[in-house]
Design a protein around this motif. Sequence first.
Motif, PDB file in Angstrom:
ATOM      1  N   PHE A 166       0.863  -1.184   0.000  1.00 13.18           N
ATOM      2  CA  PHE A 166       0.000   0.000   0.000  1.00 13.18           C
ATOM      3  C   PHE A 166       0.900   1.234   0.000  1.00 13.18           C
ATOM      4  CE2 PHE A 166      -2.759   3.341   1.333  1.00 13.18           C
ATOM      5  CZ  PHE A 166      -4.014   2.982   0.862  1.00 13.18           C
ATOM      6  N   ALA A 167       1.027   1.847  -1.184  1.00 10.65           N
ATOM      7  CA  ALA A 167       1.905   3.010  -1.350  1.00 10.65           C
ATOM      8  C   ALA A 167       1.123   4.149  -1.990  1.00 10.65           C
ATOM      9  CB  ALA A 167       3.119   2.646  -2.193  1.00 10.65           C
ATOM     10  N   SER A 168      -0.092   4.332  -1.524  1.00  7.78           N
ATOM     11  CA  SER A 168      -0.943   5.401  -2.038  1.00  7.78           C
ATOM     12  C   SER A 168      -1.413   6.230  -0.860  1.00  7.78           C
ATOM     13  CB  SER A 168      -2.149   4.816  -2.775  1.00  7.78           C
ATOM     14  OG  SER A 168      -3.032   5.833  -3.182  1.00  7.78           O
ATOM     15  N   GLY A 169      -1.505   7.536  -1.059  1.00 10.93           N
ATOM     16  CA  GLY A 169      -2.001   8.362   0.029  1.00 10.93           C
ATOM     17  C   GLY A 169      -1.558   9.794  -0.091  1.00 10.93           C
ATOM     18  N   VAL A 170      -1.576  10.491   1.017  1.00  7.66           N
ATOM     19  CA  VAL A 170      -1.249  11.915   1.068  1.00  7.66           C
ATOM     20  C   VAL A 170       0.257  12.078   0.956  1.00  7.66           C
ATOM     21  CG1 VAL A 170      -1.459  14.032   2.418  1.00  7.66           C
ATOM     22  CG2 VAL A 170      -3.277  12.306   2.510  1.00  7.66           C
ATOM     23  N   SER A 171       0.708  12.776  -0.071  1.00 10.35           N
ATOM     24  CA  SER A 171       2.146  12.919  -0.314  1.00 10.35           C
ATOM     25  C   SER A 171       2.722  14.204   0.270  1.00 10.35           C
ATOM     26  CB  SER A 171       2.434  12.882  -1.820  1.00 10.35           C
ATOM     27  OG  SER A 171       1.774  13.953  -2.484  1.00 10.35           O
ATOM     28  N   TYR A 222      -7.047  13.027   3.477  1.00  9.26           N
ATOM     29  CA  TYR A 222      -6.876  12.029   4.527  1.00  9.26           C
ATOM     30  C   TYR A 222      -8.053  11.058   4.552  1.00  9.26           C
ATOM     31  CZ  TYR A 222      -3.214  15.195   6.116  1.00  9.26           C
ATOM     32  OH  TYR A 222      -2.087  15.987   6.198  1.00  9.26           O
ATOM     33  N   ALA A 223      -9.257  11.581   4.338  1.00  8.37           N
ATOM     34  CA  ALA A 223     -10.436  10.718   4.319  1.00  8.37           C
ATOM     35  C   ALA A 223     -10.368   9.738   3.158  1.00  8.37           C
ATOM     36  CB  ALA A 223     -11.704  11.568   4.227  1.00  8.37           C
ATOM     37  N   ARG A 224      -9.881  10.204   2.002  1.00  9.27           N
ATOM     38  CA  ARG A 224      -9.749   9.317   0.842  1.00  9.27           C
ATOM     39  C   ARG A 224      -8.766   8.189   1.113  1.00  9.27           C
ATOM     40  NH1 ARG A 224     -10.078  14.180  -2.221  1.00  9.27           N
ATOM     41  NH2 ARG A 224      -7.794  14.313  -2.348  1.00  9.27           N
ATOM     42  N   SER A 229       4.252   4.350   6.387  1.00  9.51           N
ATOM     43  CA  SER A 229       3.945   5.457   7.283  1.00  9.51           C
ATOM     44  C   SER A 229       5.022   6.520   7.089  1.00  9.51           C
ATOM     45  CB  SER A 229       3.870   4.967   8.724  1.00  9.51           C
ATOM     46  OG  SER A 229       3.445   5.990   9.595  1.00  9.51           O
ATOM     47  N   THR A 230       5.438   7.192   8.149  1.00 10.88           N
ATOM     48  CA  THR A 230       6.409   8.276   7.982  1.00 10.88           C
ATOM     49  C   THR A 230       7.319   8.414   9.189  1.00 10.88           C
ATOM     50  OG1 THR A 230       6.654  10.673   7.700  1.00 10.88           O
ATOM     51  CG2 THR A 230       4.705   9.921   8.869  1.00 10.88           C
ATOM     52  N   GLY A 231       8.574   8.747   8.911  1.00  8.56           N
ATOM     53  CA  GLY A 231       9.515   9.062   9.976  1.00  8.56           C
ATOM     54  C   GLY A 231       9.235  10.397  10.627  1.00  8.56           C
ATOM     55  N   SER A 232       8.335  11.194  10.034  1.00  8.38           N
ATOM     56  CA  SER A 232       7.993  12.498  10.608  1.00  8.38           C
ATOM     57  C   SER A 232       7.355  12.374  11.979  1.00  8.38           C
ATOM     58  CB  SER A 232       7.041  13.260   9.679  1.00  8.38           C
ATOM     59  OG  SER A 232       7.651  13.560   8.447  1.00  8.38           O
ATOM     60  N   HIS A 277       7.148  18.323  -2.714  1.00  9.61           N
ATOM     61  CA  HIS A 277       7.047  18.544  -1.271  1.00  9.61           C
ATOM     62  C   HIS A 277       8.187  17.904  -0.480  1.00  9.61           C
ATOM     63  CE1 HIS A 277       3.100  20.117  -2.167  1.00  9.61           C
ATOM     64  NE2 HIS A 277       2.716  18.965  -2.668  1.00  9.61           N
ATOM     65  N   THR A 278       9.033  17.084  -1.133  1.00  6.06           N
ATOM     66  CA  THR A 278      10.168  16.509  -0.406  1.00  6.06           C
ATOM     67  C   THR A 278      11.264  17.560  -0.270  1.00  6.06           C
ATOM     68  OG1 THR A 278      11.321  15.687  -2.374  1.00  6.06           O
ATOM     69  CG2 THR A 278       9.633  14.250  -1.404  1.00  6.06           C
ATOM     70  N   ILE A 279      12.046  17.438   0.791  1.00  3.35           N
ATOM     71  CA  ILE A 279      13.011  18.498   1.091  1.00  3.35           C
ATOM     72  C   ILE A 279      14.091  18.605   0.021  1.00  3.35           C
ATOM     73  CG2 ILE A 279      14.421  16.981   2.574  1.00  3.35           C
ATOM     74  CD1 ILE A 279      14.913  19.553   4.305  1.00  3.35           C
ATOM     75  N   LEU A 280      14.588  17.476  -0.478  1.00  3.01           N
ATOM     76  CA  LEU A 280      15.641  17.545  -1.488  1.00  3.01           C
ATOM     77  C   LEU A 280      15.106  18.137  -2.790  1.00  3.01           C
ATOM     78  CD1 LEU A 280      18.561  17.059  -2.130  1.00  3.01           C
ATOM     79  CD2 LEU A 280      18.023  14.677  -2.678  1.00  3.01           C
ATOM     80  N   ASN A 281      13.907  17.736  -3.190  1.00  2.00           N
ATOM     81  CA  ASN A 281      13.311  18.297  -4.402  1.00  2.00           C
ATOM     82  C   ASN A 281      13.025  19.795  -4.249  1.00  2.00           C
ATOM     83  OD1 ASN A 281      13.424  15.863  -5.685  1.00  2.00           O
ATOM     84  ND2 ASN A 281      11.256  15.392  -5.473  1.00  2.00           N
TER      85      ASN A 281
END
Length: 228
Positions: free
Chosen positions: A24-29, A39-41, A62-65, A110-114
């Motif tokens: 599962f690699a779909s979601g809020v980027s 988030y609801a989607r 998930s996320t390291g954030s 939205h990624t820091i390096l980009n």
Amino acid sequence: MVIGSGMIAQRFSDYHANDNVVIFASGVSNSKETRSEPYARERQLVETTLAQAGERLFVYFSTGSINDPTEQGSAYVAHKLAMEELISSRAIHYLIVRASNVVGGPGNPHTILNYFWERIQQDEPFTIWQYATRNLIDLDDLYEAVTHCITNPARWNQLVVIANPYSVSPLQIVEAIEMHTNRKARYELIAKGLPFSFDTYIHDLIPINDADWQPHPYLLRLLRKYYL
């Protein structure tokens, strides 16, 4: 089965034909997203996919954030924690992956390096949080570590953290881009941000040569690999 179409989903595309694993690699980027609809989607898609997964291993990114003290209480972190709880309570077999800042080339702005790359390429001014740290992990290293977990059932039904042994400052990232592009960045250092660390790192999952993970060579290798 692979759910999603982004960078991580594409890297795990060889799992499309795997009947034993759901990636599962779909979601809020965008970790700064504040609207409730995205988030609801994602939650609806997670619930639907869980219902279809049966006894297959359900792998969720998930996320390291969650470890970042400046992100505590954010809508993004709250959502990811809720998804972790949902999956761990409903899935028969699951693997929750808290990945740090994954690098796989230009794309997600939205990624820091980009973000830094684009500002420097466009010669646009930006700010750098002086006291922050970020942890960058190559998409291929993430793939190797997750595949190790998938093929080792002793790793199932738990949360794993996949992060670089060495975090870096945003300034180090910008300086590496300057070196790689031979361009001077237009930035202002501001007194914001807090350093943070992880409980475990990628060397807990796969063998590594410590010299390969040192910040300076690792940053330059990422830039040479993904940013021509």
